[in-house]
Design an enzyme around this catalytic site. Structure first.
Site, short mmCIF file in Angstrom:
data_model
loop_
_atom_site.label_atom_id
_atom_site.label_comp_id
_atom_site.label_asym_id
_atom_site.label_seq_id
_atom_site.Cartn_x
_atom_site.Cartn_y
_atom_site.Cartn_z
N SER A 96 -12.05 -5.59 3.21
CA SER A 96 -11.74 -5.03 4.54
C SER A 96 -11.45 -3.53 4.45
O SER A 96 -11.79 -2.78 5.37
CB SER A 96 -10.59 -5.79 5.20
OG SER A 96 -9.38 -5.56 4.53
N ASN A 97 -10.83 -3.08 3.37
CA ASN A 97 -10.62 -1.63 3.21
C ASN A 97 -11.95 -0.90 3.06
O ASN A 97 -12.13 0.19 3.63
CB ASN A 97 -9.73 -1.33 2.01
CG ASN A 97 -8.26 -1.38 2.35
OD1 ASN A 97 -7.76 -0.48 3.02
ND2 ASN A 97 -7.57 -2.44 1.93
N ILE B 209 -10.19 0.08 -15.29
CA ILE B 209 -11.29 1.05 -15.42
C ILE B 209 -11.29 1.58 -16.86
O ILE B 209 -10.27 2.07 -17.35
CB ILE B 209 -11.09 2.22 -14.41
CG1 ILE B 209 -11.14 1.68 -12.98
CG2 ILE B 209 -12.13 3.31 -14.61
CD1 ILE B 209 -12.45 1.02 -12.57
N ASN C 72 -7.24 4.93 -6.46
CA ASN C 72 -6.95 3.51 -6.22
C ASN C 72 -5.92 3.39 -5.09
O ASN C 72 -5.10 4.28 -4.88
CB ASN C 72 -6.36 2.89 -7.49
CG ASN C 72 -6.07 1.41 -7.31
OD1 ASN C 72 -6.85 0.66 -6.71
ND2 ASN C 72 -4.93 0.96 -7.86
N HIS D 283 -2.90 0.72 -3.91
CA HIS D 283 -2.11 -0.43 -4.40
C HIS D 283 -1.12 -0.83 -3.31
O HIS D 283 -0.49 0.03 -2.69
CB HIS D 283 -1.37 -0.03 -5.68
CG HIS D 283 -0.66 -1.19 -6.29
ND1 HIS D 283 -1.30 -2.12 -7.08
CD2 HIS D 283 0.62 -1.61 -6.19
CE1 HIS D 283 -0.43 -3.06 -7.45
NE2 HIS D 283 0.73 -2.77 -6.91
C1 GAR Z 1 -5.54 -4.38 -0.66
O1 GAR Z 1 -4.30 -4.71 -0.06
C2 GAR Z 1 -5.33 -3.48 -1.86
O2 GAR Z 1 -4.21 -2.64 -1.73
C3 GAR Z 1 -5.10 -4.50 -2.94
O3 GAR Z 1 -6.01 -5.52 -2.68
C4 GAR Z 1 -6.19 -5.62 -1.27
C5 GAR Z 1 -7.66 -5.68 -1.00
O4 GAR Z 1 -7.90 -6.02 0.34
N1 GAR Z 1 -5.28 -3.91 -4.25
C6 GAR Z 1 -4.60 -4.30 -5.32
O5 GAR Z 1 -3.79 -5.20 -5.29
C7 GAR Z 1 -4.92 -3.53 -6.59
N2 GAR Z 1 -3.97 -3.80 -7.61
P1 GAR Z 1 -9.36 -5.88 0.96
O6 GAR Z 1 -10.32 -6.53 -0.04
O7 GAR Z 1 -9.32 -6.63 2.25
O8 GAR Z 1 -9.64 -4.42 1.11
#
Ligand code: GAR
Length: 186
Positions: free
Chosen positions: A13-14, A88, A102, A104
């Site tokens: 989604s991001n 990475i 990144n 987080h």
């Molecule tokens: C997001 O909340 C991101 O911050 C997290 O995974 C989710 C992905 O959501 N990332 C981590 O936890 C990295 N350590 P999305 O696939 O819907 O964008």
């Protein structure tokens, strides 16, 4: 316009939010999505948005030069990790110094590191009785979630907060800030 590769392992989604923001504001082009999970929701999103996908296994990232070769041949300027769960490798960090970012879903340095991703982070935050959480956008270095922090945003945790409700709040913060913070770097 800078050319971006997004690395993602999950729902995406991001990645989709970044695509719409960058296209609308003509800030950057998402030229490639690199994914390590055949089940990931990002794959259908990428197809709908018309973004090429490179599906990788561990060897193509760590042993071979498959990923580097694609990044170079597509003239990728920046790498954005949006829910990517593998570390990475140093060779990629050396190829893209201060050009890998990144996001987080916690206020780093709290609740970061290996195994801390997605819902696991929110469950740990709730279990610890924290009164606030948030997002961290940071450069990527050799250690999980330890690169220099570029931006953080916070949200309160209510008495009846669950990991699910916190995840929704965190995603809203991510959608609001991640595109703008990246745009300020490009
Ligand atoms: C997001 O909340 C991101 O911050 C997290 O995974 C989710 C992905 O959501 N990332 C981590 O936890 C990295 N350590 P999305 O696939 O819907 O964008």
């Amino acid at each position: 316009m800078p050319r971006i590769a997004i690395f993602a392992s999950g729902n995406g989604s991001n990645a989709e939010n970044l695509f719409h923001y960058f296209s609308q504001h003509k800030i950057a082009e998402i030229s490639l999505i690199i994914c390590n999970n055949l089940q990931a929701g990002i794959l259908a999103r990428a197809q709908n948005l018309g973004i090429p996908v490179l599906l990788i296994h561990k060897n193509s990232l760590y042993q071979q030069n498959v990923v580097e070769n694609w990044l170079i041949s597509l003239k990728i300027d920046w790498i954005v990790l949006a829910g990517f769960l593998w570390k990475i490798p140093e060779k990629l960090i050396a190829l893209y110094p201060k050009k890998i970012v990144n996001i987080h879903p916690s206020l780093l340095p709290k609740y970061g590191g290996k195994g801390m991703y997605g819902m696991r982070v929110h469950e740990a935050v709730i279990a610890a009785g924290e009164t606030e959480s948030g997002i961290s956008i940071h450069f990527v270095n050799e250690a999980y979630d330890e690169g220099a922090i570029i931006f953080q945003a916070r949200c309160p945790i209510e008495m009846d907060e669950t990991a699910d409700s916190l995840a929704r709040k965190i995603h809203q913060l991510e959608y609001e800030h991640f595109p703008k913070v990246l745009a300020s770097l490009f």
